[in-house]
Enzyme design. Structure first.
Site, PDB file in Angstrom:
ATOM      1  N   TYR A  33       0.823  -1.206   0.000  1.00 20.57           N
ATOM      2  CA  TYR A  33       0.000   0.000   0.000  1.00 20.57           C
ATOM      3  C   TYR A  33       0.856   1.255   0.000  1.00 20.57           C
ATOM      4  O   TYR A  33       2.072   1.195   0.208  1.00 20.57           O
ATOM      5  CB  TYR A  33      -0.943   0.014   1.209  1.00 20.57           C
ATOM      6  CG  TYR A  33      -0.271   0.382   2.526  1.00 20.57           C
ATOM      7  CD1 TYR A  33       0.521  -0.534   3.203  1.00 20.57           C
ATOM      8  CD2 TYR A  33      -0.421   1.657   3.077  1.00 20.57           C
ATOM      9  CE1 TYR A  33       1.139  -0.191   4.412  1.00 20.57           C
ATOM     10  CE2 TYR A  33       0.193   2.000   4.276  1.00 20.57           C
ATOM     11  CZ  TYR A  33       0.966   1.077   4.934  1.00 20.57           C
ATOM     12  OH  TYR A  33       1.587   1.422   6.111  1.00 20.57           O
ATOM     13  N   ARG A  52       8.080   4.003  -4.734  1.00 15.32           N
ATOM     14  CA  ARG A  52       8.163   3.022  -3.645  1.00 15.32           C
ATOM     15  C   ARG A  52       7.118   1.925  -3.834  1.00 15.32           C
ATOM     16  O   ARG A  52       7.381   0.743  -3.571  1.00 15.32           O
ATOM     17  CB  ARG A  52       7.977   3.715  -2.291  1.00 15.32           C
ATOM     18  CG  ARG A  52       8.172   2.763  -1.118  1.00 15.32           C
ATOM     19  CD  ARG A  52       8.155   3.465   0.208  1.00 15.32           C
ATOM     20  NE  ARG A  52       6.874   4.102   0.463  1.00 15.32           N
ATOM     21  CZ  ARG A  52       6.655   4.954   1.459  1.00 15.32           C
ATOM     22  NH1 ARG A  52       7.632   5.257   2.298  1.00 15.32           N
ATOM     23  NH2 ARG A  52       5.466   5.497   1.620  1.00 15.32           N
ATOM     24  N   ARG A 100      -8.236 -19.798  -0.214  1.00 17.62           N
ATOM     25  CA  ARG A 100      -7.047 -19.678   0.630  1.00 17.62           C
ATOM     26  C   ARG A 100      -6.084 -20.842   0.472  1.00 17.62           C
ATOM     27  O   ARG A 100      -6.439 -21.987   0.722  1.00 17.62           O
ATOM     28  CB  ARG A 100      -7.465 -19.559   2.098  1.00 17.62           C
ATOM     29  CG  ARG A 100      -6.295 -19.306   3.035  1.00 17.62           C
ATOM     30  CD  ARG A 100      -6.769 -19.176   4.467  1.00 17.62           C
ATOM     31  NE  ARG A 100      -5.665 -18.827   5.364  1.00 17.62           N
ATOM     32  CZ  ARG A 100      -4.827 -19.699   5.906  1.00 17.62           C
ATOM     33  NH1 ARG A 100      -4.955 -20.990   5.634  1.00 17.62           N
ATOM     34  NH2 ARG A 100      -3.862 -19.296   6.700  1.00 17.62           N
ATOM     35  N   HIS A 102      -1.448 -21.027   0.720  1.00 15.56           N
ATOM     36  CA  HIS A 102      -0.313 -20.123   0.906  1.00 15.56           C
ATOM     37  C   HIS A 102       0.391 -19.768  -0.399  1.00 15.56           C
ATOM     38  O   HIS A 102       0.693 -18.606  -0.651  1.00 15.56           O
ATOM     39  CB  HIS A 102       0.676 -20.709   1.916  1.00 15.56           C
ATOM     40  CG  HIS A 102       0.191 -20.600   3.334  1.00 15.56           C
ATOM     41  ND1 HIS A 102      -0.897 -21.312   3.797  1.00 15.56           N
ATOM     42  CD2 HIS A 102       0.611 -19.849   4.365  1.00 15.56           C
ATOM     43  CE1 HIS A 102      -1.115 -21.005   5.059  1.00 15.56           C
ATOM     44  NE2 HIS A 102      -0.210 -20.106   5.436  1.00 15.56           N
ATOM     45  N   LYS A 145       6.514  -2.006   1.955  1.00 18.94           N
ATOM     46  CA  LYS A 145       5.306  -1.431   2.569  1.00 18.94           C
ATOM     47  C   LYS A 145       4.144  -2.410   2.414  1.00 18.94           C
ATOM     48  O   LYS A 145       3.206  -2.174   1.641  1.00 18.94           O
ATOM     49  CB  LYS A 145       5.004  -0.060   1.943  1.00 18.94           C
ATOM     50  CG  LYS A 145       4.174   0.846   2.855  1.00 18.94           C
ATOM     51  CD  LYS A 145       4.309   2.290   2.446  1.00 18.94           C
ATOM     52  CE  LYS A 145       3.347   3.212   3.183  1.00 18.94           C
ATOM     53  NZ  LYS A 145       3.539   3.275   4.626  1.00 18.94           N
ATOM     54  N   GLU A 177      12.512   2.711  13.963  1.00 19.47           N
ATOM     55  CA  GLU A 177      11.560   3.710  13.465  1.00 19.47           C
ATOM     56  C   GLU A 177      10.330   3.684  14.354  1.00 19.47           C
ATOM     57  O   GLU A 177      10.284   2.945  15.332  1.00 19.47           O
ATOM     58  CB  GLU A 177      11.192   3.410  12.011  1.00 19.47           C
ATOM     59  CG  GLU A 177      10.501   2.062  11.830  1.00 19.47           C
ATOM     60  CD  GLU A 177      10.088   1.764  10.393  1.00 19.47           C
ATOM     61  OE1 GLU A 177       9.948   2.706   9.597  1.00 19.47           O
ATOM     62  OE2 GLU A 177       9.887   0.581  10.095  1.00 19.47           O
TER      63      GLU A 177
HETATM   64  N1  PDD Z   1       3.031   5.263   7.454  1.00 25.76           N
HETATM   65  N2  PDD Z   1       7.643   3.858   8.925  1.00 25.76           N
HETATM   66  C1  PDD Z   1       6.489   3.163   8.895  1.00 25.76           C
HETATM   67  C2  PDD Z   1       6.435   1.817   9.558  1.00 25.76           C
HETATM   68  C3  PDD Z   1       5.350   3.713   8.273  1.00 25.76           C
HETATM   69  O1  PDD Z   1       4.199   3.022   8.235  1.00 25.76           O
HETATM   70  C4  PDD Z   1       5.437   5.014   7.697  1.00 25.76           C
HETATM   71  C5  PDD Z   1       4.269   5.640   6.994  1.00 25.76           C
HETATM   72  C6  PDD Z   1       6.658   5.694   7.761  1.00 25.76           C
HETATM   73  C7  PDD Z   1       6.842   7.060   7.148  1.00 25.76           C
HETATM   74  O2  PDD Z   1       6.884   6.951   5.747  1.00 25.76           O
HETATM   75  P1  PDD Z   1       6.398   8.148   4.799  1.00 25.76           P
HETATM   76  O3  PDD Z   1       7.213   9.324   5.137  1.00 25.76           O
HETATM   77  O4  PDD Z   1       6.668   7.626   3.422  1.00 25.76           O
HETATM   78  O5  PDD Z   1       4.931   8.364   5.062  1.00 25.76           O
HETATM   79  C8  PDD Z   1       7.741   5.082   8.367  1.00 25.76           C
HETATM   80  C9  PDD Z   1       1.851   5.715   6.750  1.00 25.76           C
HETATM   81  C10 PDD Z   1       1.627   7.180   6.887  1.00 25.76           C
HETATM   82  C11 PDD Z   1       0.674   4.867   7.164  1.00 25.76           C
HETATM   83  O6  PDD Z   1       0.861   3.671   7.323  1.00 25.76           O
HETATM   84  O7  PDD Z   1      -0.438   5.384   7.281  1.00 25.76           O
END
Ligand code: PDD
Length: 281
Positions: A33, A52, A100, A102, A145, A177
């Protein structure tokens, strides 16, 4: 307008939209996403998000065939339908709809595109945040992501229960993070931040922040820093697409930062300028 949902070509009020039970996002979180901030039809740093997104699709071997232009047109249609001055724009692609199992479904199962536009009030960029620390129990694919965010959800819920805004993950004594943000410190005039390896998401806002630091002649060190460094930092900074650039005022209830007001303000103002120029707001 109410929040808007879009799924495989059907648009409607988000609260009325449904997805099939056999969408692999439902039972495996098998997808990726992006989440961005939009003002009107403009999306901040859209190209970086699309780049990304393509990297995530590749990492997950999801054969999403819609070209960039068509995707942007569809996202824009959703923003137009929502007609919000400021909105969170979210989209995800899951691998397929299939019974479903895997392993990937055989044959021609097609990826599913889901889009949501929800109204958003952009909080004042200087609003400080309260953080907690949390053990980073995530896997070694944090750079992709994906939809698999259970440790992030649990950590953020714990932050909320503690009266805080965000949880900062600590792995083997080092800060990685936040649950949905990147975390950085200013120490002795240098911006320190975790390198972009398998243990953090390469944040779009993080990359913008590093560029702005260079423009402000603030040196950047992309090396992991220890949890203790959060408490001795001159400033603790948080970034994400929806939050922009923020600073922390407490971590685990202890006051932090506030010792490099000048550099913090330079960074903040540079970010706001960049946002206003790109979004024409
Ligand atoms: N989250 N780290 C994680 C685990 C994140 O989920 C996000 C962003 C960031 C910051 O990334 P960016 O600057 O590209 O938004 C770092 C979004 C906002 C979300 O999941 O809603």
């Amino acid at each position: 307008m109410p929040a808007i949902g879009w799924y495989n070509g059907t648009m409607g009020p988000l609260s009325e939209m449904t997805v099939p039970m056999n969408d692999r996002a439902v039972y495996f979180g098998d997808g990726c996403y992006e989440a961005c901030l939009a003002t009107g039809l403009r999306v901040f740093a859209l190209e970086a998000h699309l780049d990304r997104f393509e990297r995530s699709l590749k990492a997950l071997s999801i054969p999403f065939r819609m070209d960039r232009e068509s995707l942007v047109r569809t996202l824009t249609d959703c923003l137009a339908a929502a007609d919000e001055p400021c909105a969170a724009l979210y989209w995800q692609v899951s691998r397929a709809t299939a019974q479903r199992m895997h392993a990937f479904p055989a044959g021609e199962a097609k990826p599913n595109l889901l889009i949501m536009v929800t109204p958003k009030t952009r909080s004042a960029s200087g609003t400080p945040m309260k953080l907690i620390t949390a053990e980073d129990v995530r896997y070694a694919m944090c750079d992709v992501k994906t939809l698999n965010l259970i440790p992030n959800v649990l950590a953020n819920e714990r932050a909320k229960e503690c009266g805080a805004d965000e949880a900062v993950f600590v792995r083997n004594g080092f800060v990685t993070e936040g649950s949905h943000t990147n975390v950085h410190i200013l120490k002795d005039g240098v911006l320190c931040t975790h390198p972009t390896d398998r243990y953090i998401l390469p944040g779009v806002t993080r990359a913008i922040l590093l560029g702005l630091c260079k423009g402000c002649s603030i040196p950047v060190s992309e090396q992991a820093f220890a949890k203790d460094a959060l408490f001795s930092a001159d400033e603790v900074l948080i970034t994400s697409s929806t939050l922009g650039v923020r600073r922390a005022e407490t971590i685990d209830g202890i006051a932090v930062g506030g010792r490099d007001e000048a550099r913090y303000q330079r960074i903040l103002q540079a970010y706001e300028r960049r946002f206003s120029e790109e979004m024409r707001v």
